[in-house]
Scaffold this active site. Structure first.
Site, PDB file in Angstrom:
ATOM      1  N   HIS A  82       0.960  -0.581   0.029  1.00 54.39           N
ATOM      2  CA  HIS A  82      -0.036   0.062  -0.239  1.00 54.39           C
ATOM      3  C   HIS A  82       0.849   0.880  -0.024  1.00 54.39           C
ATOM      4  CE1 HIS A  82      -3.584   3.061   0.835  1.00 54.39           C
ATOM      5  NE2 HIS A  82      -2.085   3.041   1.681  1.00 54.39           N
ATOM      6  N   ASP A 161     -14.728   2.457   7.520  1.00 60.09           N
ATOM      7  CA  ASP A 161     -14.026   3.572   7.617  1.00 60.09           C
ATOM      8  C   ASP A 161     -14.736   4.629   6.336  1.00 60.09           C
ATOM      9  OD1 ASP A 161     -10.852   4.717   7.284  1.00 60.09           O
ATOM     10  OD2 ASP A 161     -11.305   3.601   4.942  1.00 60.09           O
ATOM     11  N   ARG A 168     -13.910  13.140   9.107  1.00 58.19           N
ATOM     12  CA  ARG A 168     -12.688  13.096   9.776  1.00 58.19           C
ATOM     13  C   ARG A 168     -13.185  14.714   8.536  1.00 58.19           C
ATOM     14  NH1 ARG A 168      -9.310   8.809   9.120  1.00 58.19           N
ATOM     15  NH2 ARG A 168      -7.084  10.290   9.507  1.00 58.19           N
ATOM     16  N   SER A 183      -7.183   3.217   9.324  1.00 57.13           N
ATOM     17  CA  SER A 183      -8.112   4.024   8.064  1.00 57.13           C
ATOM     18  C   SER A 183      -7.365   2.732   7.176  1.00 57.13           C
ATOM     19  CB  SER A 183      -8.384   5.176   7.955  1.00 57.13           C
ATOM     20  OG  SER A 183      -8.279   5.047   6.763  1.00 57.13           O
ATOM     21  N   LYS A 187      -8.385  -1.515   5.093  1.00 63.72           N
ATOM     22  CA  LYS A 187      -8.664  -1.569   4.070  1.00 63.72           C
ATOM     23  C   LYS A 187      -7.990  -2.627   4.151  1.00 63.72           C
ATOM     24  CE  LYS A 187      -7.948   2.453   3.279  1.00 63.72           C
ATOM     25  NZ  LYS A 187      -9.103   4.561   3.622  1.00 63.72           N
TER      26      LYS A 187
HETATM   27  N1  URA Z   1      -5.440   7.657   4.026  1.00 61.29           N
HETATM   28  C1  URA Z   1      -6.705   6.492   4.365  1.00 61.29           C
HETATM   29  O1  URA Z   1      -6.979   5.523   3.446  1.00 61.29           O
HETATM   30  N2  URA Z   1      -7.346   7.234   5.463  1.00 61.29           N
HETATM   31  C2  URA Z   1      -6.701   7.888   5.577  1.00 61.29           C
HETATM   32  O2  URA Z   1      -6.956   8.748   7.172  1.00 61.29           O
HETATM   33  C3  URA Z   1      -5.838   8.672   5.552  1.00 61.29           C
HETATM   34  C4  URA Z   1      -4.845   8.490   4.298  1.00 61.29           C
END
Ligand code: URA
Length: 442
Positions: A82, A161, A168, A183, A187
């Site tokens: 990622h 999320d 947020r 977050s 994923k």
């Molecule tokens: N990328 C994400 O997937 N989540 C965040 O909170 C910030 C960047």
């Protein structure tokens, strides 16, 4: 249990339990806890932070809020990668085939881009016929068959999320390390990875502007992975200029292919080899990073990684001949030069500005509904450290038409470059590595 008590506990600096965090996330997902209470809680976390255990509980609650992919029918250790986002970042298109050619299965889900240029899925769709939606059975069968598949994220992964991130975004609580870390990791965990390699960007074009903050974010993510039984490593790389030379979907596919041919840009190749080395070690196909690197370089040199790319493109419905003939990729009708108006050495290139320039040409989405033009974008001709004379070409714009708007974009690209009269030494690309054993600076 009441949300207000949990908010108060965090506001006062308390440590939340697994049950309290699950209660909040489940209640929020179902619409039983309102936005205003989650906003207050997110702000309390922003100021009070969370320890590693709390962050892991939050991550698992979010990972469990929607579909979770079961990759167990795929043989071997599945390693995912990622990136925390970068302009001109086409690493997945290179790393996927490269790592798969070493025998580590890559079963990857990627996103589309919003703003800047496209995401990996958009880039792959720049190849005519390429299917980014496979059924679960097709996805698993393809990874078992050729070792690699990359598809778009399913509609109902980590809905908690998605909802919390959107909240947020409008409550000034994005820049919290435990919230970002949970977050991202929720994923990856929902996507079924056994091990995770993270590419954490630092610098002017990144989420985290300083090396120290980037290391803290990387450490938080590595701790979550370790806590929930997924081996995790993170590399911190500089984002003071875009990666490689190309920004724009088909242009980036071309650069990825060049890299798989062994003639890619130095920075892009170095980052791909470094990330892939960690993936190959975590995937159990090498016992040290040195051994992994030697294996990866051999796969590039022998053409095995390129052959894997061709098999991957063919399996997902694209034309593998694209790997030998760039003219099969979408081409922009006009190419305009952006010339320097001064002499000097390139000191910095604002990555975000170039990403925005490519987006304005049509390479990215201004809104979710925007349609991407795969052919357009920017190719840099000069990077940090290069000597430039007035009138030299800094970059090329690949455009659909020549008009006042493209002239404005040209000006934007020109001003993204800053110059020094003294020679400039580019800063190193790879800055540190974070594993469960701690942080090591290069
Ligand atoms: N990328 C994400 O997937 N989540 C965040 O909170 C910030 C960047």
């Amino acid at each position: 249990m009441r949300a207000v008590d949990i908010i108060q506990k965090k506001r006062n600096g308390g440590v939340l339990t697994k049950d309290e965090l699950s209660f909040l996330i489940e209640g929020y997902s179902k619409g039983e806890i309102p936005d205003y209470q989650l906003s207050a809680w997110a702000m309390a976390v922003y100021f009070r932070g969370m320890n590693a255990e709390e962050t892991a509980h939050l991550t698992m609650a979010m990972a469990g809020s929607g579909d979770q992919v079961d990759l167990s029918p795929i043989h071997g250790i599945k390693v995912d990668k990622h990136s925390t986002g970068g302009v001109g970042d086409k690493t997945s298109l290179i790393i996927g085939p490269l790592v798969a050619s070493c025998g580590v299965p890559v079963a990857k889900m990627s996103g589309r881009g919003l703003g800047h240029t496209g995401g990996t899925i958009d880039k792959m769709e720049a190849m005519e016929g390429f299917r980014t939606e496979l059924t679960r059975d097709e996805f698993i069968a393809q990874v078992n068959d050729i070792g690699l598949a990359i598809i778009g994220q399913s509609g109902n992964m980590t809905p908690a999320d998605k909802k919390l991130y959107a909240l947020r975004d409008v409550t000034a609580t994005v820049e919290s390390i435990p919230l970002i870390a949970s977050s991202v990791m929720s994923k990856k965990i929902a996507a079924g990875a056994d091990a995770i390699v993270l590419d954490v960007k630092t610098g002017s074009g990144a989420f985290m502007k300083t090396l120290e903050d980037s290391e803290k974010l990387a450490q938080a993510m590595v701790e979550i992975g370790t806590e929930v039984g997924r081996k995790t490593a993170a590399l911190i790389s500089d984002m003071d200029q875009p990666l490689g030379y190309a920004i724009g979907n088909a242009l980036e596919v071309q650069e990825a292919i060049d890299t798989l041919h062994g003639r890619g840009p130095e920075d892009l190749t170095a980052l791909c080899i470094a990330l892939s080395s960690h993936m190959v070690v975590l995937g159990g196909e090498a016992s040290s990073l040195e051994e992994a690197e030697a294996l990866l370089r051999a796969k590039l040199e022998s053409g095995a990684a390129l052959a894997k790319f061709k098999a991957f493109v063919e399996a997902q419905g694209g034309n593998p001949a694209v790997a030998d003939d760039p003219m099969l990729l979408p081409q922009a009708p006009f190419v305009l030069e952006v010339k320097s108006t001064q002499d000097g050495y390139v000191q910095a290139i604002q990555a975000e500005e170039l990403g925005l320039a490519a987006m304005l040409l049509g390479a990215g989405r201004a809104t979710k509904e925007s349609v991407i033009d795969f052919a357009v974008g920017v190719t840099m001709k000069r990077k940090v450290g290069d000597k430039v004379n007035e009138g030299d070409t800094l970059a090329l714009l690949h455009v659909r038409e020549e008009n006042a708007a493209t002239s404005e974009v040209a000006e934007r690209v020109r001003t993204a470059y800053t110059f020094s009269s003294e020679p400039v030494k580019p800063s190193p690309l790879l800055l540190s590595v974070v594993t469960e054993n701690g942080v090591k600076r290069f």
